[in-house]
Structure formats: structure tokens, C-alpha cells
Scaffold this active site. Sequence first.
Site, short mmCIF file in Angstrom:
data_model
loop_
_atom_site.label_atom_id
_atom_site.label_comp_id
_atom_site.label_asym_id
_atom_site.label_seq_id
_atom_site.Cartn_x
_atom_site.Cartn_y
_atom_site.Cartn_z
N ARG A 1 -6.52 -10.21 7.16
CA ARG A 1 -6.83 -9.94 8.56
C ARG A 1 -6.06 -10.89 9.47
O ARG A 1 -5.57 -10.48 10.53
CB ARG A 1 -8.34 -10.08 8.78
CG ARG A 1 -8.82 -9.91 10.21
CD ARG A 1 -8.64 -8.53 10.78
NE ARG A 1 -9.28 -7.47 10.01
CZ ARG A 1 -9.26 -6.19 10.34
NH1 ARG A 1 -8.63 -5.80 11.44
NH2 ARG A 1 -9.84 -5.28 9.59
N HIS B 1 -2.53 -9.71 9.50
CA HIS B 1 -2.47 -8.51 10.32
C HIS B 1 -2.43 -8.86 11.80
O HIS B 1 -1.72 -8.21 12.59
CB HIS B 1 -3.70 -7.62 10.03
CG HIS B 1 -3.79 -6.39 10.86
ND1 HIS B 1 -4.62 -6.29 11.95
CD2 HIS B 1 -3.15 -5.20 10.77
CE1 HIS B 1 -4.49 -5.09 12.48
NE2 HIS B 1 -3.61 -4.41 11.79
N SER C 1 -0.98 -0.65 8.07
CA SER C 1 -0.59 -2.05 8.22
C SER C 1 -1.06 -2.88 7.04
O SER C 1 -0.31 -3.70 6.49
CB SER C 1 -1.16 -2.63 9.52
OG SER C 1 -0.60 -2.00 10.65
#
Length: 207
Positions: free
Chosen positions: A37, A40, A14
Site C-alpha cells: 500500500r 502504491h 496497480s
Amino acid sequence: MPEQMKPMDIEKRSFEIITQLLGDQKLDPENELVIKRVIHTTADFEYVKNLVFSEHAVQKGIEALRSGCDIVTDTQMAKSGINKTILGKLGGQVHCFMSDADVAEEARRRGVTRAVVSMERAAGLSKPCIFAIGNAPTALISLHQQRQEGNISPALIIGVPVGFVNVVESKELIIASDVPHIVARGRKGGSNVAAAICNAMLYQIMR
């Protein structure tokens, strides 16, 4: 057919895809892992532009976590999403006062939100704290007021409430202040974003 992958391989892949999709966009190295992050967590690349960092905010947050600071959230969802195993190894813990019966009663009696009372409770904690706010703009407003009154000195404010009423205005209060902050400018955010930012810093310590 979808490829069968282990959980850690899925996360690694990812982040590889996120890096590819970012293309030539250059991210500040200090903030890069936090931004990625959040992307994500949300699959939303607008956070590249929406996230506002005060000077060395990530570094200051990491230093506070290394020193064993606690984290205060405004939702049980954010509390659940923060990696408490790593935080505990550093000497910290997560607090959320929003569901406490006495907080709800005091908020009802005073005619204010539970978030306001929760932030006032947090001001009484003996340790330095990072505040991870993903839902309640009144929590940010309360933190701003308490800081002006000298009642609280946050190590870092993560200001990412989502919504429409007082959300933009409360975030701008924090951005305009000199408190260390990471803020999702505009209406976007959420408890998952607040937790993701905390985890991004925690993972940098333990990687």
C-alpha cells in the site's frame, strides 16, 4: 492510447504491477499489504527495505482498530487521507489538533512546536490511540518523552516524518523503544505514507 479503466480496476492492476516488479523479493506475509500500500501511494520500492516493523506491529494495530481505537495525526493532510468511513464503523475517529488556535497560542507562548502541544493534548484523550506521524519529528520526540514519563501508552506509533532536521534521530528513538511501531527508517516518509499505513490496516479488517 491509454486504456480506459474503472477506478477499482486501476487499483487492482496497480497492485498486480507492484507484485510483478517485486519479483523474487519475499515480504513478511503479516507486513506485505502495508508495504504494498505504501509503494502504491509513493511508487517508491525503497520502502521494502525502509519500513521497520516491531514484532506483530500490524497485527497489534489491526486489533486496536477492531476495538474502536482512535487515530491521532500531525497533519490535516494525513487526517484527510485516512478512510474515516471504515474507522467510524469500527467506533473510532481521527484527531488532529495542529490547527487549533489554542494549540498554536500555547506553542508560541512556550516556544515549542505545535506538534509538541498537539501530542500533549492527545495524551488527554480517553481512548487508546494509534499515532500516525508523517511530518513532525518533534511529535515523535514528544511521544517518546511522554511515554517515558508514563503519560501516554500508544497502541501503535506510525513514525514516518519526512525531512532533514531531527527526522532520522526521532525515528531511531521509536525504533529503539518497546512501543509497537511501524517506522520509515531514514529521511523518507510523509503524510501520505502515514495515511496509507492506516488504510492498509483498515482495509484488511473490512475486505
